[in-house]
Motif scaffolding. Structure first.
Motif: not given
Length: 245
Positions: A18-23, A167-168, A170-175, A194-197
């Motif tokens: 999902a958002a493992e690329d954050d690490y 995990g899908e 996007e930045k604007d959604d999260v903010i 942790t699935a959230l970027h």
């Protein structure tokens, strides 16, 4: 003469994709860069239910993941699922940590425990929660925080069932989600999945909300550094990383 801190060698067990690329991104963002070893663990079903999360965080799942980190030279290890630790309660979390430490011989923790410690580190007494989970799972997180006398003044449940869907976002959604749940009476905002970027957007999220924001991947990385004694002040990773107690 300043002391040079050797590059940290950190292990992460991450359920699914999902958002493992954050690490690895977080590993590149800190100074000195960290050596990140990430192992994907399995599960029967990608769904935010207590039953599925309990299976996802079961000891056989963690122990199998730990086998892939053996002889990697890591200095600490994190089970990076907030919900697949707090749904098991404190006793379940202690068993997860004990199993990982016995398997790998290094300090271990979980994302849920990382949240509890990070909240204390920034001196936050009251928090708001922006949870992507269904409501019953979000309430389990509140119950977990209550063990540490952390006052939850607001909790929102977005009701997303699968980690893949989270995990899908996007930045604007999260903010937008963060701002909508940034409560005036809260000292900090928690975003516990942790699935959230979030790694690339931490300064923007904090700027938009006007208060410290703790996200699951951020606190997991912070906890891994803390455990191996290589936590140092960093820029661009939120207020949690700016001042180290």
């Amino acid at each position: 003469m300043s002391r040079t801190v050797p590059s940290p060698r950190l292990g992460f067990l991450y359920p699914g994709h999902a958002a493992e690329d954050d690490y690895p991104l977080l590993g590149r963002m800190i100074d000195p860069p960290a050596e990140v070893h990430l192992v994907h663990t399995g599960f029967l079903e990608d769904t935010h239910t207590v039953e599925a999360l309990s299976e996802m965080g079961s000891l056989p799942r963690l122990q199998k993941g730990a086998e892939a980190l053996a002889d990697s030279g890591i200095e600490s290890v994190l089970w990076t699922s907030t919900s697949a630790s707090f749904v098991l309660g404190l006793d379940g979390i202690r068993q997860q940590i004990d199993a990982l430490e016995k398997a790998l011989g290094v300090p271990a923790s979980t994302t849920a425990m990382a949240f509890a410690r990070a909240i204390t580190a920034i001196n936050a007494n009251s928090v708001a929660i922006a949870a992507t989970y269904p409501e019953d799972v979000a309430q389990r997180f509140c119950q977990f925080l209550d063990h540490f006398d952390i006052n939850v003044v607001h909790v929102s449940s977005r009701g997303i069932v699968t980690a893949a869907e989270v995990g899908e976002l996007e930045k604007d959604d999260v903010i937008e989600f963060a701002v909508a749940n940034s409560h005036n009476d809260a000292d900090a905002l928690l975003i516990p999945d942790t699935a959230l970027h979030s790694a690339a957007w931490l300064p923007d999220i904090e700027s938009a909300t006007g208060k410290p924001v703790l996200t699951a991947n951020q606190v997991s990385f912070w906890e891994a550094l803390r455990l191996c004694g290589k936590l140092t002040p960093q820029r661009g990773l939120g207020r949690l990383f700016e001042e180290i107690p």
